[in-house]
Design a protein around this motif. Structure first.
Motif, mmCIF file in Angstrom:
data_model
loop_
_atom_site.group_PDB
_atom_site.id
_atom_site.type_symbol
_atom_site.label_atom_id
_atom_site.label_comp_id
_atom_site.label_asym_id
_atom_site.label_seq_id
_atom_site.Cartn_x
_atom_site.Cartn_y
_atom_site.Cartn_z
ATOM 1 N N LEU A 50 0.833 -1.200 0.000
ATOM 2 C CA LEU A 50 0.000 0.000 0.000
ATOM 3 C C LEU A 50 0.869 1.252 0.000
ATOM 4 C CD1 LEU A 50 -2.741 1.456 0.269
ATOM 5 C CD2 LEU A 50 -2.528 1.154 2.750
ATOM 6 N N SER A 51 1.894 1.256 0.814
ATOM 7 C CA SER A 51 2.785 2.410 0.905
ATOM 8 C C SER A 51 3.490 2.665 -0.429
ATOM 9 C CB SER A 51 3.807 2.180 2.018
ATOM 10 O OG SER A 51 4.676 3.275 2.124
ATOM 11 N N GLY A 52 3.982 1.602 -1.064
ATOM 12 C CA GLY A 52 4.631 1.748 -2.364
ATOM 13 C C GLY A 52 3.668 2.251 -3.424
ATOM 14 N N ALA A 53 2.459 1.712 -3.424
ATOM 15 C CA ALA A 53 1.450 2.141 -4.392
ATOM 16 C C ALA A 53 1.067 3.594 -4.157
ATOM 17 C CB ALA A 53 0.214 1.234 -4.303
ATOM 18 N N GLN A 54 1.009 4.009 -2.897
ATOM 19 C CA GLN A 54 0.686 5.401 -2.588
ATOM 20 C C GLN A 54 1.789 6.327 -3.093
ATOM 21 O OE1 GLN A 54 -2.224 6.691 -1.260
ATOM 22 N NE2 GLN A 54 -1.267 8.572 -1.946
ATOM 23 N N ASP A 55 3.037 5.901 -2.974
ATOM 24 C CA ASP A 55 4.149 6.700 -3.505
ATOM 25 C C ASP A 55 4.043 6.863 -5.018
ATOM 26 O OD1 ASP A 55 5.227 6.995 -0.958
ATOM 27 O OD2 ASP A 55 6.736 5.417 -1.239
ATOM 28 N N ARG A 56 3.709 5.779 -5.724
ATOM 29 C CA ARG A 56 3.562 5.852 -7.174
ATOM 30 C C ARG A 56 2.384 6.748 -7.564
ATOM 31 N NH1 ARG A 56 5.116 0.743 -6.061
ATOM 32 N NH2 ARG A 56 3.040 -0.177 -6.186
ATOM 33 N N LEU A 82 -1.173 11.256 -18.881
ATOM 34 C CA LEU A 82 -0.856 11.405 -17.462
ATOM 35 C C LEU A 82 -2.104 11.219 -16.596
ATOM 36 C CD1 LEU A 82 1.627 14.413 -17.603
ATOM 37 C CD2 LEU A 82 2.170 12.028 -17.029
ATOM 38 N N ALA A 83 -3.248 11.717 -17.063
ATOM 39 C CA ALA A 83 -4.496 11.545 -16.311
ATOM 40 C C ALA A 83 -4.856 10.065 -16.224
ATOM 41 C CB ALA A 83 -5.629 12.331 -16.971
ATOM 42 N N HIS A 84 -4.673 9.332 -17.301
ATOM 43 C CA HIS A 84 -4.939 7.888 -17.274
ATOM 44 C C HIS A 84 -3.954 7.169 -16.348
ATOM 45 C CE1 HIS A 84 -8.132 7.874 -20.187
ATOM 46 N NE2 HIS A 84 -7.388 8.526 -21.071
ATOM 47 N N ARG A 85 -2.717 7.652 -16.309
ATOM 48 C CA ARG A 85 -1.726 7.059 -15.405
ATOM 49 C C ARG A 85 -2.144 7.268 -13.942
ATOM 50 N NH1 ARG A 85 4.233 9.004 -15.937
ATOM 51 N NH2 ARG A 85 3.583 8.960 -18.107
ATOM 52 N N VAL A 86 -2.708 8.428 -13.642
ATOM 53 C CA VAL A 86 -3.212 8.686 -12.286
ATOM 54 C C VAL A 86 -4.357 7.722 -11.963
ATOM 55 C CG1 VAL A 86 -4.438 10.346 -10.817
ATOM 56 C CG2 VAL A 86 -2.449 11.086 -12.150
ATOM 57 N N ASN A 87 -5.277 7.551 -12.904
ATOM 58 C CA ASN A 87 -6.395 6.632 -12.676
ATOM 59 C C ASN A 87 -5.904 5.217 -12.418
ATOM 60 O OD1 ASN A 87 -8.386 8.578 -12.906
ATOM 61 N ND2 ASN A 87 -8.637 8.256 -15.099
ATOM 62 N N THR A 88 -4.935 4.769 -13.188
ATOM 63 C CA THR A 88 -4.370 3.434 -13.001
ATOM 64 C C THR A 88 -3.698 3.332 -11.630
ATOM 65 O OG1 THR A 88 -4.037 3.187 -15.374
ATOM 66 C CG2 THR A 88 -2.722 1.758 -13.932
ATOM 67 N N ALA A 89 -2.984 4.372 -11.243
ATOM 68 C CA ALA A 89 -2.305 4.368 -9.940
ATOM 69 C C ALA A 89 -3.309 4.322 -8.790
ATOM 70 C CB ALA A 89 -1.393 5.594 -9.812
ATOM 71 N N VAL A 90 -4.463 4.952 -8.972
ATOM 72 C CA VAL A 90 -5.509 4.897 -7.936
ATOM 73 C C VAL A 90 -5.989 3.464 -7.764
ATOM 74 C CG1 VAL A 90 -7.889 5.560 -7.381
ATOM 75 C CG2 VAL A 90 -6.263 7.290 -8.157
ATOM 76 N N VAL A 91 -6.240 2.778 -8.871
ATOM 77 C CA VAL A 91 -6.674 1.377 -8.799
ATOM 78 C C VAL A 91 -5.587 0.526 -8.149
ATOM 79 C CG1 VAL A 91 -7.290 -0.661 -10.165
ATOM 80 C CG2 VAL A 91 -8.268 1.566 -10.744
ATOM 81 N N GLU A 92 -4.343 0.747 -8.555
ATOM 82 C CA GLU A 92 -3.232 -0.028 -8.000
ATOM 83 C C GLU A 92 -3.037 0.249 -6.508
ATOM 84 O OE1 GLU A 92 0.015 0.916 -10.610
ATOM 85 O OE2 GLU A 92 -0.729 -0.434 -12.177
ATOM 86 N N ARG A 93 -3.413 1.422 -6.042
ATOM 87 C CA ARG A 93 -3.350 1.739 -4.615
ATOM 88 C C ARG A 93 -4.535 1.120 -3.873
ATOM 89 N NH1 ARG A 93 -5.051 6.790 -2.248
ATOM 90 N NH2 ARG A 93 -6.949 6.219 -3.331
ATOM 91 N N ASP A 94 -5.690 1.103 -4.530
ATOM 92 C CA ASP A 94 -6.894 0.605 -3.870
ATOM 93 C C ASP A 94 -6.882 -0.906 -3.667
ATOM 94 O OD1 ASP A 94 -7.750 3.187 -3.669
ATOM 95 O OD2 ASP A 94 -9.319 3.027 -5.196
ATOM 96 N N VAL A 95 -6.228 -1.654 -4.541
ATOM 97 C CA VAL A 95 -6.186 -3.114 -4.391
ATOM 98 C C VAL A 95 -5.536 -3.512 -3.068
ATOM 99 C CG1 VAL A 95 -5.220 -5.257 -5.320
ATOM 100 C CG2 VAL A 95 -6.384 -3.650 -6.828
ATOM 101 N N PRO A 96 -4.324 -3.021 -2.749
ATOM 102 C CA PRO A 96 -3.769 -3.404 -1.439
ATOM 103 C C PRO A 96 -4.583 -2.834 -0.273
ATOM 104 C CG PRO A 96 -2.181 -2.076 -2.665
ATOM 105 C CD PRO A 96 -3.351 -2.304 -3.553
ATOM 106 N N ALA A 97 -5.210 -1.671 -0.460
ATOM 107 C CA ALA A 97 -6.019 -1.102 0.621
ATOM 108 C C ALA A 97 -7.216 -1.995 0.931
ATOM 109 C CB ALA A 97 -6.488 0.311 0.258
#
Length: 148
Positions: A50-56, A82-97
């Motif tokens: 989660l911490s790593g995903a939050q950093d990304r 870049l906006a799509h990259r943010v959306n992907t990063a949100v999903v990648e952060r939410d999975v471990p959360a």
């Protein structure tokens, strides 16, 4: 569950510490010494993810904010990327959360002194949920609250 970057990490750190009645450093030390409580090693592992995903996510948001600049207007293809990259990063952060939340809920349910909730047979086999293809969010929601 909170949505701000520090809020998410602080929420889970407090939830882990409350669940196991130990600080994160104490839990890590227990794990290193082979004295980890059931579920603690998994909680630490998912918290690290989660911490790593939050950093990304933070990095992707920062790049988008810089690319957007101060002037409103139509987005160019690079800004959309870049906006799509943010959306992907949100999903990648939410999975471990989500996984960490389910794990901690299971640990609480399996704790005898908190036995008001029933545990499931699969409680010790928690795995990450499958990630569905995320639909891009509107650009306003991707950067909302990121004023600097």
């Amino acid at each position: 569950m909170p949505d701000g970057e520090q809020d998410v990490l602080e929420f889970f750190a407090q939830h882990i510490e409350t669940t196991f009645q130990r600080t994160l450093p104490d839990l890590a030390r227990d794990h290193d010494q082979g004295q980890s409580r059931p579920g603690a090693a998994e909680a630490l592992r998912w918290y690290g993810r989660l911490s790593g995903a939050q950093d990304r996510l933070r990095q992707a948001e920062d790049e988008l904010v810089v690319a957007l600049g101060a002037e409103p207007g139509e987005l160019n293809p690079g800004q959309w990327e870049l906006a799509h990259r943010v959306n992907t990063a949100v999903v990648e952060r939410d999975v471990p959360a989500v996984t960490l939340k389910a794990l901690l809920d299971t640990v609480v349910a399996d704790t005898p002194e908190r036995g008001s909730r029933q545990s499931t047979v699969a409680s010790h086999r928690i795995q990450a949920p499958a990630v569905a293809a995320a639909q891009p969010h509107k650009i306003g929601s991707a950067v909302q609250g990121r004023a600097r």
